[in-house]
Design a protein around this motif. Structure first.
Motif, mmCIF file in Angstrom:
data_model
loop_
_atom_site.group_PDB
_atom_site.id
_atom_site.type_symbol
_atom_site.label_atom_id
_atom_site.label_comp_id
_atom_site.label_asym_id
_atom_site.label_seq_id
_atom_site.Cartn_x
_atom_site.Cartn_y
_atom_site.Cartn_z
ATOM 1 N N VAL A 46 0.737 -1.125 -0.004
ATOM 2 C CA VAL A 46 0.052 0.086 -0.033
ATOM 3 C C VAL A 46 0.939 1.145 -0.079
ATOM 4 C CG1 VAL A 46 -1.746 1.256 1.407
ATOM 5 C CG2 VAL A 46 -1.839 -1.355 1.063
ATOM 6 N N GLY A 47 0.631 2.090 -1.013
ATOM 7 C CA GLY A 47 1.508 3.404 -1.154
ATOM 8 C C GLY A 47 1.201 4.435 -0.168
ATOM 9 N N ILE A 48 2.204 4.889 0.323
ATOM 10 C CA ILE A 48 1.893 6.170 1.560
ATOM 11 C C ILE A 48 3.032 7.166 1.118
ATOM 12 C CG2 ILE A 48 3.320 5.018 3.361
ATOM 13 C CD1 ILE A 48 1.303 6.421 5.221
ATOM 14 N N ASN A 49 2.803 8.289 1.055
ATOM 15 C CA ASN A 49 3.625 9.526 1.082
ATOM 16 C C ASN A 49 4.526 9.710 2.052
ATOM 17 O OD1 ASN A 49 4.370 12.603 1.500
ATOM 18 N ND2 ASN A 49 3.746 12.614 -0.608
ATOM 19 N N PRO A 50 5.806 9.671 1.965
ATOM 20 C CA PRO A 50 6.845 9.511 2.829
ATOM 21 C C PRO A 50 6.824 10.451 4.040
ATOM 22 C CG PRO A 50 7.944 9.284 0.809
ATOM 23 C CD PRO A 50 6.447 9.667 0.620
ATOM 24 N N ALA A 51 6.461 11.925 3.665
ATOM 25 C CA ALA A 51 6.061 12.796 4.592
ATOM 26 C C ALA A 51 4.911 12.257 5.798
ATOM 27 C CB ALA A 51 5.691 14.162 3.993
ATOM 28 N N THR A 52 3.865 12.033 5.207
ATOM 29 C CA THR A 52 2.705 11.207 5.907
ATOM 30 C C THR A 52 3.361 10.367 6.735
ATOM 31 O OG1 THR A 52 1.314 11.980 4.238
ATOM 32 C CG2 THR A 52 0.540 10.426 5.754
ATOM 33 N N ALA A 53 4.030 9.366 6.402
ATOM 34 C CA ALA A 53 4.458 8.153 6.869
ATOM 35 C C ALA A 53 5.562 8.733 8.090
ATOM 36 C CB ALA A 53 5.366 7.327 6.137
ATOM 37 N N LYS A 54 6.163 9.535 7.790
ATOM 38 C CA LYS A 54 7.031 10.207 9.030
ATOM 39 C C LYS A 54 6.493 10.821 9.946
ATOM 40 C CE LYS A 54 11.046 10.797 5.798
ATOM 41 N NZ LYS A 54 11.666 11.707 5.010
ATOM 42 N N LYS A 55 5.384 11.500 9.792
ATOM 43 C CA LYS A 55 4.433 12.260 10.703
ATOM 44 C C LYS A 55 3.981 11.165 11.591
ATOM 45 C CE LYS A 55 1.114 14.661 9.007
ATOM 46 N NZ LYS A 55 0.317 15.709 8.317
ATOM 47 N N LYS A 56 3.464 10.134 10.905
ATOM 48 C CA LYS A 56 2.875 9.223 11.693
ATOM 49 C C LYS A 56 3.598 8.083 12.282
ATOM 50 C CE LYS A 56 -1.610 9.295 9.277
ATOM 51 N NZ LYS A 56 -2.259 9.481 10.547
ATOM 52 N N GLY A 57 5.034 8.341 12.121
ATOM 53 C CA GLY A 57 5.888 7.232 12.792
ATOM 54 C C GLY A 57 5.879 5.908 12.280
ATOM 55 N N LEU A 58 5.588 6.021 10.649
ATOM 56 C CA LEU A 58 5.347 4.711 10.084
ATOM 57 C C LEU A 58 6.539 4.513 9.227
ATOM 58 C CD1 LEU A 58 1.812 4.896 9.275
ATOM 59 C CD2 LEU A 58 2.931 3.609 11.209
ATOM 60 N N ARG A 59 7.253 3.238 9.061
ATOM 61 C CA ARG A 59 8.459 2.716 8.248
ATOM 62 C C ARG A 59 8.166 2.211 6.836
ATOM 63 N NH1 ARG A 59 8.980 0.329 12.726
ATOM 64 N NH2 ARG A 59 9.145 -1.690 11.578
ATOM 65 N N ASP A 60 8.894 2.372 5.840
ATOM 66 C CA ASP A 60 8.809 1.794 4.524
ATOM 67 C C ASP A 60 8.818 0.165 5.125
ATOM 68 O OD1 ASP A 60 8.614 1.570 1.794
ATOM 69 O OD2 ASP A 60 10.689 1.545 1.598
ATOM 70 N N GLY A 61 8.210 -0.461 4.266
ATOM 71 C CA GLY A 61 7.891 -1.981 4.624
ATOM 72 C C GLY A 61 7.471 -2.285 5.863
ATOM 73 N N GLN A 62 6.914 -1.383 6.660
ATOM 74 C CA GLN A 62 5.990 -1.830 7.834
ATOM 75 C C GLN A 62 4.907 -2.577 7.655
ATOM 76 O OE1 GLN A 62 5.834 1.396 10.600
ATOM 77 N NE2 GLN A 62 5.292 0.131 12.196
ATOM 78 N N LYS A 63 4.695 -3.340 8.568
ATOM 79 C CA LYS A 63 3.011 -4.146 8.723
ATOM 80 C C LYS A 63 2.125 -2.981 9.216
ATOM 81 C CE LYS A 63 4.151 -8.790 7.688
ATOM 82 N NZ LYS A 63 3.954 -10.148 8.270
ATOM 83 N N VAL A 64 1.100 -2.859 8.765
ATOM 84 C CA VAL A 64 0.161 -2.038 9.407
ATOM 85 C C VAL A 64 -1.396 -2.474 9.512
ATOM 86 C CG1 VAL A 64 1.394 0.010 9.134
ATOM 87 C CG2 VAL A 64 -0.446 -0.458 7.485
#
Length: 141
Positions: A46-64
């Motif tokens: 599932v694609g997510i914008n890196p800025a949004t991911a960083k703001k939410k504390g989510l990593r690339d490749g992370q299970k959510v």
């Protein structure tokens, strides 16, 4: 569209996109195409914008876990990409089906399982479904 109504915590719109080498749902039953999909890091995620991911504390490749305000949820693996709007998540729209006997067709997130099927979501003239949905994303599935 009901998804535009503000809901606390449910801040990301889910949109679907197409994968260039997969057409309609039956191509997910093709072993050669699914082998190609398995070799890509961009098909079952599932694609997510890196800025949004960083703001939410989510990593690339992370299970959510993706969760809707009306109780639907799904597990996914995130993929950072600048190609997704900061208010959205992007899901390949033809994967993750649950009714196929072929396990290849079940890989990925099933976009339609996040949609709420109620009379209020239908256009009574055209029978079109309002497929807009908002989710909240939490880490650690």
């Amino acid at each position: 569209c009901h998804a535009y109504e503000s809901r606390d915590g449910f801040d990301l719109f889910v949109v679907n996109h197409k994968v260039p080498f997969l057409t309609f749902t039956f191509s997910a039953e093709n072993p050669w195409l699914m082998d190609l999909a398995d070799r890509s890091t961009k098909v079952f995620t599932v694609g997510i914008n890196p800025a949004t991911a960083k703001k939410k504390g989510l990593r690339d490749g992370q299970k959510v876990r993706l969760e809707t305000a009306f109780g639907r949820d799904a597990e996914a693996v995130l993929r950072w990409t600048e190609g997704v709007h900061p208010e959205c998540l992007s899901v390949p729209g033809i994967l993750g089906r649950k009714i196929t006997k072929n396990p290849m067709g079940r890989k990925g997130l099933h976009y339609n399982s996040l949609i709420q099927y109620t009379f209020e979501k239908f256009d009574t003239v055209s029978a079109a479904l309002d497929a807009c949905v908002r989710v909240k994303v939490t880490a650690g599935v």
